[in-house]
Motif scaffolding. Structure first.
Motif, PDB file in Angstrom:
ATOM      1  N   HIS A  58      -1.092  -7.601   3.904  1.00 41.97           N
ATOM      2  CA  HIS A  58      -0.375  -7.349   5.184  1.00 41.97           C
ATOM      3  C   HIS A  58       0.656  -6.184   4.827  1.00 41.97           C
ATOM      4  N   CYS A  59       1.303  -6.091   3.765  1.00 41.48           N
ATOM      5  CA  CYS A  59       2.716  -5.413   3.610  1.00 41.48           C
ATOM      6  C   CYS A  59       2.035  -3.688   3.345  1.00 41.48           C
ATOM      7  N   GLY A  60       0.734  -3.733   2.937  1.00 43.61           N
ATOM      8  CA  GLY A  60       0.271  -2.324   3.074  1.00 43.61           C
ATOM      9  C   GLY A  60      -0.252  -1.896   4.320  1.00 43.61           C
ATOM     10  N   ALA A  61      -0.773  -2.633   4.989  1.00 41.14           N
ATOM     11  CA  ALA A  61      -1.112  -2.267   6.407  1.00 41.14           C
ATOM     12  C   ALA A  61       0.448  -1.893   7.100  1.00 41.14           C
ATOM     13  N   ALA A  62       1.330  -2.666   6.949  1.00 41.22           N
ATOM     14  CA  ALA A  62       2.569  -2.454   7.712  1.00 41.22           C
ATOM     15  C   ALA A  62       3.252  -1.148   7.049  1.00 41.22           C
ATOM     16  N   LEU A  63       3.088  -0.842   5.916  1.00 41.16           N
ATOM     17  CA  LEU A  63       3.707   0.444   5.368  1.00 41.16           C
ATOM     18  C   LEU A  63       3.024   1.591   5.635  1.00 41.16           C
ATOM     19  N   CYS A  64       1.623   1.329   5.977  1.00 45.00           N
ATOM     20  CA  CYS A  64       0.800   2.656   6.487  1.00 45.00           C
ATOM     21  C   CYS A  64       1.018   2.811   7.704  1.00 45.00           C
ATOM     22  N   GLU A  65       1.255   1.842   8.578  1.00 45.43           N
ATOM     23  CA  GLU A  65       1.595   2.084   9.971  1.00 45.43           C
ATOM     24  C   GLU A  65       2.896   2.825  10.220  1.00 45.43           C
ATOM     25  N   LEU A  66       3.988   2.406   9.599  1.00 48.28           N
ATOM     26  CA  LEU A  66       5.311   2.993   9.591  1.00 48.28           C
ATOM     27  C   LEU A  66       5.222   4.440   9.021  1.00 48.28           C
ATOM     28  N   ALA A  67       4.787   4.793   7.953  1.00 49.69           N
ATOM     29  CA  ALA A  67       4.746   5.896   7.203  1.00 49.69           C
ATOM     30  C   ALA A  67       4.025   6.910   8.030  1.00 49.69           C
ATOM     31  N   ALA A  68       2.926   6.417   8.585  1.00 51.13           N
ATOM     32  CA  ALA A  68       2.227   7.726   9.539  1.00 51.13           C
ATOM     33  C   ALA A  68       3.011   8.348  10.616  1.00 51.13           C
ATOM     34  N   ARG A  69       4.305   7.863  10.751  1.00 47.98           N
ATOM     35  CA  ARG A  69       5.297   8.890  11.414  1.00 47.98           C
ATOM     36  C   ARG A  69       6.239   9.744  10.694  1.00 47.98           C
ATOM     37  N   LEU A  70       6.061   9.696   9.187  1.00 54.49           N
ATOM     38  CA  LEU A  70       7.057  10.177   8.545  1.00 54.49           C
ATOM     39  C   LEU A  70       6.599  11.400   7.542  1.00 54.49           C
ATOM     40  N   GLU A  71       5.634  12.072   7.913  1.00 55.25           N
ATOM     41  CA  GLU A  71       5.118  13.284   7.476  1.00 55.25           C
ATOM     42  C   GLU A  71       4.677  13.158   5.969  1.00 55.25           C
ATOM     43  N   PHE A  72       3.967  11.888   5.591  1.00 56.50           N
ATOM     44  CA  PHE A  72       3.413  11.783   4.275  1.00 56.50           C
ATOM     45  C   PHE A  72       1.769  11.928   4.298  1.00 56.50           C
ATOM     46  N   ASP A  73       1.260  12.497   3.240  1.00 57.91           N
ATOM     47  CA  ASP A  73      -0.144  12.625   2.937  1.00 57.91           C
ATOM     48  C   ASP A  73      -0.659  11.153   2.581  1.00 57.91           C
ATOM     49  N   ILE A  74      -1.033  10.326   3.291  1.00 59.21           N
ATOM     50  CA  ILE A  74      -1.323   8.589   2.993  1.00 59.21           C
ATOM     51  C   ILE A  74      -2.673   8.508   2.460  1.00 59.21           C
ATOM     52  N   HIS A  75      -2.633   7.913   1.204  1.00 62.42           N
ATOM     53  CA  HIS A  75      -3.830   7.366   0.702  1.00 62.42           C
ATOM     54  C   HIS A  75      -3.785   5.930   0.466  1.00 62.42           C
ATOM     55  N   VAL A  76      -4.809   5.079   0.825  1.00 62.33           N
ATOM     56  CA  VAL A  76      -4.755   3.699   0.649  1.00 62.33           C
ATOM     57  C   VAL A  76      -5.766   3.348  -0.360  1.00 62.33           C
ATOM     58  N   PHE A  77      -5.638   2.453  -1.379  1.00 64.24           N
ATOM     59  CA  PHE A  77      -6.771   2.124  -2.406  1.00 64.24           C
ATOM     60  C   PHE A  77      -6.528   0.378  -2.156  1.00 64.24           C
ATOM     61  N   ASP A  78      -7.880  -0.166  -2.150  1.00 66.94           N
ATOM     62  CA  ASP A  78      -8.142  -1.597  -2.335  1.00 66.94           C
ATOM     63  C   ASP A  78      -9.386  -1.475  -2.702  1.00 66.94           C
ATOM     64  N   ALA A  79      -9.612  -2.455  -3.982  1.00 60.73           N
ATOM     65  CA  ALA A  79     -11.018  -2.743  -4.365  1.00 60.73           C
ATOM     66  C   ALA A  79     -12.010  -3.397  -3.321  1.00 60.73           C
TER      67      ALA A  79
END
Length: 288
Positions: A150-171
């Protein structure tokens, strides 16, 4: 912002002339600092040098340059509160204007490609339209989110508007199928993939939001081999202490671990936690 901005510049130049407006000097209280940039065409713009009346004057000057035969100009923005000033903040800004046309397309593409590859680019006087001035265009900071709950999803959603090169890992690959991760690069399977995401010259901010202690330990074993610029982890102080004890060989690197990650705003929900983390990440990347 530079990575997105120069990608847009290269694209727009295929069809129209574009003015690059850059803050090349700022004194006192101003809405943006040196290095802030925006693009202006006859009908649209991208980015901001501060908004309000100051930006309205820059837009007018940039569109005037588009209609002229000149390739560069500058505009002084007085925020001292006088009769002709653009505000009452108290500072001053100088904005350089450079009209780019199709003959500059090769240079725009070169800057775009270097930034996309994680390189910084020196912008010369000709790029900026400011004699004697140089500036540095910076690629986006890579945000590495470890944990797709849940927290990873929320962080990804909000960070998408803030000029990051976003990578998400989960096994767990199935967790990465959530709509929240649609705009990110996703990685599943073996935790060793994290090592490849630390390669290159791009600054990396890594945040661990795993569901369990063992996932934290496994991820940190990889990350500590090549520490990112920022390393943060969510969790209770007891859990954080147990993770540290489980990694005696990483003790020196873990001195820099920010845990619990995020500003202390009494956050509870996933999106509140994401806000607290992003505020901390923004403050950190201002110093890069």
């Amino acid at each position: 912002m530079d990575e997105r901005l120069f990608a847009a510049l290269a694209s727009w130049l295929e069809h129209r002339a574009v003015v690059l407006a850059s803050v090349v000097a700022a004194q006192g209280a101003t809405p943006r600092r040196r290095g802030s940039r925006m693009l202006v065409t006859a009908a649209s713009s991208l980015g901001s040098i501060g908004g309000g009346l100051a930006e309205a004057r820059v837009l007018d000057a940039a569109r005037g340059l588009l209609e002229s035969t000149s390739t560069q100009a500058s505009i002084e923005i007085d925020l001292g509160g006088g009769a002709q000033s653009a505000g009452v903040c108290g500072g001053r800004m100088r904005i350089a204007l450079r009209r780019w046309s199709t003959q500059d397309l090769e240079r725009a593409r070169a800057i775009r490609d270097l930034l996309a590859g994680g390189d910084r680019v020196v912008l010369g006087a000709d790029d900026l339209g400011a004699p004697g001035v140089e500036d540095l265009a910076r690629p986006d900071v890579r945000l590495l989110i470890v944990g797709a709950g849940h927290c990873g999803a929320a962080l990804c959603e909000l960070a998408a508007r803030l000029e990051f090169d976003i990578h998400v890992f989960d096994a767990r690959g199935e967790c990465l199928e959530q709509p929240a991760f649609a705009s990110a690069h996703t990685h599943a399977g073996d935790v060793g993939v994290l090592g490849s995401l630390l390669e290159g010259r791009r600054d990396v901010q890594a945040v661990l939001l795993n569901r369990d202690f063992h996932a934290d330990v496994a991820a940190l074993e990889v990350l500590c081999a090549r520490p990112p610029r920022f390393l943060g982890m969510l969790g209770s102080r007891r859990r954080i202490g147990e993770v540290r004890k489980a990694l005696p060989g990483c003790r020196e690197v873990l001195r820099g671990l920010v845990a619990p990650v995020g500003l202390d705003i009494d956050a509870e929900t996933p999106h509140e936690i994401a806000v607290s983390i992003l505020a901390q990440l923004i403050a950190e990347r201002r110093h890069y």
